[in-house]
Write a protein that holds these residues in place. Structure first.
Motif, PDB file in Angstrom:
ATOM      1  N   CYS A  40       0.831  -1.213   0.000  1.00 16.40           N
ATOM      2  CA  CYS A  40       0.000   0.000   0.000  1.00 16.40           C
ATOM      3  C   CYS A  40       0.860   1.255   0.000  1.00 16.40           C
ATOM      4  O   CYS A  40       0.586   2.222  -0.717  1.00 16.40           O
ATOM      5  CB  CYS A  40      -0.936   0.007   1.210  1.00 16.40           C
TER       6      CYS A  40
ATOM      7  N   GLU B  55       1.618   4.206  -3.501  1.00 14.84           N
ATOM      8  CA  GLU B  55       1.504   5.662  -3.527  1.00 14.84           C
ATOM      9  C   GLU B  55       2.707   6.315  -4.208  1.00 14.84           C
ATOM     10  O   GLU B  55       2.652   7.488  -4.574  1.00 14.84           O
ATOM     11  CB  GLU B  55       1.394   6.202  -2.094  1.00 14.84           C
TER      12      GLU B  55
ATOM     13  N   ARG C  86       1.998  -0.246 -11.136  1.00 13.36           N
ATOM     14  CA  ARG C  86       0.722  -0.641 -10.496  1.00 13.36           C
ATOM     15  C   ARG C  86      -0.034  -1.631 -11.368  1.00 13.36           C
ATOM     16  O   ARG C  86      -0.672  -2.560 -10.863  1.00 13.36           O
ATOM     17  CB  ARG C  86      -0.121   0.593 -10.190  1.00 13.36           C
TER      18      ARG C  86
ATOM     19  N   THR D 185      -6.311  -4.824   1.608  1.00 16.76           N
ATOM     20  CA  THR D 185      -6.302  -3.371   1.469  1.00 16.76           C
ATOM     21  C   THR D 185      -5.710  -2.939   0.139  1.00 16.76           C
ATOM     22  O   THR D 185      -6.263  -2.066  -0.544  1.00 16.76           O
ATOM     23  CB  THR D 185      -5.515  -2.723   2.628  1.00 16.76           C
ATOM     24  N   VAL D 186      -4.600  -3.537  -0.254  1.00 13.98           N
ATOM     25  CA  VAL D 186      -3.975  -3.118  -1.506  1.00 13.98           C
ATOM     26  C   VAL D 186      -4.813  -3.558  -2.702  1.00 13.98           C
ATOM     27  O   VAL D 186      -4.861  -2.855  -3.730  1.00 13.98           O
ATOM     28  CB  VAL D 186      -2.525  -3.654  -1.613  1.00 13.98           C
TER      29      VAL D 186
ATOM     30  N   LYS E 240      -7.477  -0.983  -2.984  1.00 13.26           N
ATOM     31  CA  LYS E 240      -6.849   0.271  -3.413  1.00 13.26           C
ATOM     32  C   LYS E 240      -6.604   0.274  -4.923  1.00 13.26           C
ATOM     33  O   LYS E 240      -6.956   1.232  -5.626  1.00 13.26           O
ATOM     34  CB  LYS E 240      -5.528   0.460  -2.670  1.00 13.26           C
TER      35      LYS E 240
ATOM     36  N   ASN F 164      -9.669   0.464  -7.198  1.00  6.54           N
ATOM     37  CA  ASN F 164     -10.243   1.802  -7.323  1.00  6.54           C
ATOM     38  C   ASN F 164      -9.317   2.750  -8.076  1.00  6.54           C
ATOM     39  O   ASN F 164      -9.585   3.946  -8.152  1.00  6.54           O
ATOM     40  CB  ASN F 164     -10.529   2.374  -5.937  1.00  6.54           C
ATOM     41  N   ASP F 165      -8.238   2.212  -8.629  1.00  9.13           N
ATOM     42  CA  ASP F 165      -7.231   3.000  -9.344  1.00  9.13           C
ATOM     43  C   ASP F 165      -7.715   3.292 -10.771  1.00  9.13           C
ATOM     44  O   ASP F 165      -8.852   2.978 -11.147  1.00  9.13           O
ATOM     45  CB  ASP F 165      -5.914   2.214  -9.358  1.00  9.13           C
TER      46      ASP F 165
ATOM     47  N   ASP G 156     -17.509  -4.467  -1.912  1.00 10.41           N
ATOM     48  CA  ASP G 156     -16.422  -3.746  -2.589  1.00 10.41           C
ATOM     49  C   ASP G 156     -16.828  -3.378  -4.012  1.00 10.41           C
ATOM     50  O   ASP G 156     -16.645  -2.240  -4.458  1.00 10.41           O
ATOM     51  CB  ASP G 156     -15.152  -4.600  -2.642  1.00 10.41           C
TER      52      ASP G 156
ATOM     53  N   ARG H 140      -8.440  -5.594   6.293  1.00 10.69           N
ATOM     54  CA  ARG H 140      -8.770  -4.160   6.289  1.00 10.69           C
ATOM     55  C   ARG H 140      -9.430  -3.708   7.586  1.00 10.69           C
ATOM     56  O   ARG H 140      -9.940  -2.602   7.671  1.00 10.69           O
ATOM     57  CB  ARG H 140      -9.690  -3.849   5.103  1.00 10.69           C
TER      58      ARG H 140
END
Length: 374
Positions: A57, A61, A68, A84-85, A88, A91-92, A111, A256
């Motif tokens: 995660c 960033e 990615r 979590t990743v 993440k 949603n990229d 999700d 999460r």
């Protein structure tokens, strides 16, 4: 050096990186960490998965889209991936998110619904083509999607379309010829039955679809009735594939820090029995095969003690018991019995009983292992 040892060394390398490290080093570390996890994912415990999750995660960033995309493709086919990743990256940007949206079994229905409501039409198109798509997700696509995602949903023969979703699709088909044409091609829909339950506007579109004039096909209707029966029966009976998916999604929720009473309430509300059972295993650190044994043996006592030890309210307990995928559906008498036992059992007593049972089961295992070795 083993793969796990290499992973520990990779974590150490990450921790010593500071603001002076090069962009290329960060990208290489990001790719290497994901590659390593793909090799050892089936051997990682929850703590190790959490470590990978945190590092990936943070690195996500700091790297460019190409890195990615590479990592998303590595994580997409894994049954167990850091929760979590995965969310993440899902949603990229769409080029990053697409492989996860199309293939990742770690993404739960909640999700996917969240992504459908907040992200782009391209995200919705990717979700609409998933090999398995539950009716709640399909309903969200129909509600939020444009023609491209709705058409892909209708063309997806493995997507579940419940009555509410079909009614919305029929209403949209009155304004969109492409959706209407694809609806007509769905042979798994009992249009005659649906016709009696939708409004007058929907009836007009059924005529345009050419279904009203067709003779009633008892074979097709029988297939639809079988699907409906199996959907209802799904709340009883264990399905190994569904359990595997549910267990990994629940562990993703736990990654999460979202596996709580609210998650259990959603499982009960939407009839996600395998998810409820998996949550019981993860929250109480009970081996999944033991929970399966309880369900197969209709062991109401074990489940009652376990859920009381977990601190559930009587209302949530009653809902979960009714949702779990028991071998046979509990009768009304069974439900009354387990509810009364739950209310009569003190929470502290339940915890003590549960811990004694856990300790006793561990003690019993050692002699058998010794005999097996001998």
């Amino acid at each position: 050096m083993s793969e796990i040892d290499e992973g520990h060394r990779a974590f150490a390398q990450f921790r010593v990186l500071n603001g002076e490290d090069s962009h290329g080093e960060r990208e290489q570390l990001f790719r290497n960490m994901a590659q390593l996890f793909s090799y050892v994912s089936d051997r990682c415990d929850d703590e190790q998965v959490a470590q990978y999750d945190e590092v990936l995660c943070r690195l996500a960033e700091l790297v460019e889209v190409e890195a990615r995309v590479h990592v998303a493709k590595l994580l997409a086919p894994l049954d167990r991936a850091p929760g979590t990743v995965v969310v993440k990256l899902a949603n990229d940007d769409i080029e990053v998110a697409r492989p996860l949206l199309e293939f990742s079994s770690v993404l739960s229905d909640d999700d996917l619904i969240d992504i459908v409501s907040r992200q782009s039409e391209e995200h919705r198109v990717a979700i609409a083509g998933r090999a398995e798509l539950h009716d709640r997700v399909g309903q969200a696509i129909v509600e939020h999607g444009e023609t491209a995602s709705v058409v892909r949903l209708v063309r997806n023969g493995r997507a579940e379309l419940d009555r509410a979703t079909l009614e919305k699709l029929v209403e949209r088909a009155t304004r969109d010829a492409e959706i209407a044409a694809d609806l007509r091609g769905r042979h798994d829909i009992d249009w005659k039955s649906l016709r009696g339950e939708i409004d007058q506007a929907a009836g007009k579109i059924l005529q345009s679809l050419g279904e009203v004039e067709r003779p009633f096909d008892p074979v097709a209707a029988g297939k639809v009735n079988t699907v409906v029966y199996n959907r209802i029966r799904n709340r009883a009976g264990f399905n190994a594939q569904e359990w595997k998916v549910a267990y990994n999604q629940v562990r993703g929720l736990a990654d999460r820090k979202q596996l709580d009473d609210r998650a259990l309430a959603r499982f009960a509300r939407f009839g996600y029995g395998h998810h409820a059972a998996a949550a019981l295993s993860v929250m109480l650190s009970v081996a999944p095969e033991l929970v399966v044994k309880w369900l197969a043996g209709q062991d109401y006592v074990a489940v009652t003690v376990a859920l009381r030890a977990a601190g559930l309210t009587p209302e949530l307990f009653e809902a979960i018991v009714a949702t779990l995928p028991w071998r046979d559906l509990p009768s009304d008498a069974d439900k009354r019995m387990v509810t009364s036992r739950f209310e009569a059992l003190d929470a502290e007593d339940a915890k003590n009983i549960f811990e004694l049972w856990r300790a006793h089961s561990f003690r019993k295992r050692a002699p058998s292992e010794e005999r097996q070795s001998a």
